[in-house]
Design a protein around this motif. Structure first.
Motif, PDB file in Angstrom:
ATOM      1  N   GLY A  68       0.811  -1.211   0.000  1.00  0.00           N
ATOM      2  CA  GLY A  68       0.000   0.000   0.000  1.00  0.00           C
ATOM      3  C   GLY A  68       0.845   1.263   0.000  1.00  0.00           C
ATOM      4  O   GLY A  68       0.599   2.201  -0.771  1.00  0.00           O
ATOM      5  N   ALA A 128      -4.385  -2.586  -1.408  1.00  0.00           N
ATOM      6  CA  ALA A 128      -3.236  -1.678  -1.473  1.00  0.00           C
ATOM      7  C   ALA A 128      -3.516  -0.527  -2.434  1.00  0.00           C
ATOM      8  O   ALA A 128      -3.197   0.633  -2.141  1.00  0.00           O
ATOM      9  CB  ALA A 128      -1.994  -2.445  -1.924  1.00  0.00           C
ATOM     10  N   GLU A 129      -4.136  -0.841  -3.569  1.00  0.00           N
ATOM     11  CA  GLU A 129      -4.454   0.212  -4.536  1.00  0.00           C
ATOM     12  C   GLU A 129      -5.484   1.187  -3.965  1.00  0.00           C
ATOM     13  O   GLU A 129      -5.353   2.414  -4.127  1.00  0.00           O
ATOM     14  CB  GLU A 129      -4.979  -0.398  -5.842  1.00  0.00           C
ATOM     15  N   PHE A 152      -6.003   1.865  -0.835  1.00  0.00           N
ATOM     16  CA  PHE A 152      -5.295   2.661   0.176  1.00  0.00           C
ATOM     17  C   PHE A 152      -4.565   3.821  -0.488  1.00  0.00           C
ATOM     18  O   PHE A 152      -4.628   4.971  -0.019  1.00  0.00           O
ATOM     19  CB  PHE A 152      -4.307   1.771   0.933  1.00  0.00           C
TER      20      PHE A 152
END
Length: 326
Positions: A81, A300-301, A303
């Protein structure tokens, strides 16, 4: 030589390679969406080098990377992230959005920085190795660079210094056969690049950079030599990038047939087949792992997308290291 074990390095390596590939797969899409300022250089197909080398390293070892450095950074232990946030120029990134895709540094993980200057990481890693030796530590430093960077003069200088000073540095050449759009065969008369290290007295080895087990065993031997005070090693690892040099590359310099032929040697599929054959994982377990990986990278994307842009008032913070009083 340290032996590769399917149940240990194999499973860990498979998951990390697949996660890095899912991460990198999104880079061209984010670039097309206008979320990445400047260029970004995915490394789909090349995951076995970064993961295989990192599996042989400790947390306190150092790496210096290049413009195609997301995989190296993530394989060394960076949070997906925060790495994604940095690539998108967001405040929650490791460099608070100031490094972007090509200049990510993670001090606490020994990531001395990815670098947009071709070959610059070679000197940085050699310097880190010199510092380790002067301090009496047993840490090692790794420099990642490509076949194009092998023509930079700094490599000859670093080879020579590392050899005469017996430095604990590992030079890792990711030979993906293209320097942007120039084929290695058009740039050098001697395509056996390992001979360059030998000329400077650096033990040099060539290997299949699409084979995680082979990369791990070569890297482990090099790390053991460095920790034992036996000096530098040069690894030339043959690999291939499935996407262009950068997001948006027209790729007019190679054919689609060439790319598809390279995919027949895919490092993830090769390792998966080996692990299934050895009973280390089942097809159903791989399916579950794959779904979890996609969900983790999607998180993660999201975030990174939610992370704010840095305050313009912070433009001049974190520019210089603060002096510490001894």
């Amino acid at each position: 030589m340290t032996t590769f074990h399917a149940a240990e390095q194999g499973l860990a390596g498979l998951e990390l390679m697949a996660k890095i590939r899912e991460f990198e797969r999104r880079m061209p899409l984010l670039s097309e969406e206008g979320l990445i300022r400047g260029s970004t250089h995915p490394s789909l197909g090349m995951e076995a080098v970064a993961v295989g080398v990192s599996l042989a390293l400790r947390d306190d070892d150092a790496i210096a990377s290049n413009h195609r450095g997301h995989a190296h950074t993530l394989a060394k232990g960076a949070d997906f992230g925060r790495t994604m946030a940095e690539i998108l120029g967001r405040a929650d990134g490791y460099c608070h959005g100031k490094g972007g895709s090509m200049h990510i540094g993670v001090k606490e993980l020994g990531v001395l920085g990815t670098n947009g200057i071709v070959g610059a990481g070679i000197g940085i890693a050699t310097g880190a190795a010199l510092a380790s030796k002067m301090k009496g530590e047993d840490t090692v430093a790794v420099s990642y660079f490509g076949d194009g960077a092998s023509n930079q003069g700094v490599l000859a200088e670093a080879f020579n210094l590392a050899a005469i000073w017996n430095l604990p540095v590992i030079f890792v050449l990711e030979n993906n056969h293209y320097a942007q759009s120039a084929a290695i065969e058009d740039m050098v008369a001697q395509i056996d690049l390992s001979r360059r290290g030998e000329a400077y007295g650096v033990p040099s080895f060539s290997g299949d950079g699409m084979d995680l087990a082979e990369v791990y065993e070569l890297a482990s031997a090099a790390v053991a030599r460095a920790r034992a005070g036996e000096g530098p090693t040069f690894l030339v690892l043959d690999t291939y990038r499935y996407l262009g040099h950068m997001a948006g590359d027209t790729e007019i310099y190679r054919s689609a047939d060439e790319v598809e032929a390279a995919k027949a040697n895919d490092p993830i599929e090769k390792l998966l087949g080996q692990l299934i054959a050895e009973g280390a994982i089942t097809a159903d377990e791989w399916e579950s792992m794959s779904a979890r990986i996609v969900a983790d990278v999607e998180a993660a994307e999201q975030f990174a997308r939610r992370s704010p842009f840095p305050d313009p008032a912070e433009a001049f913070t974190d520019v210089y290291a603060k002096e510490t009083q001894g």
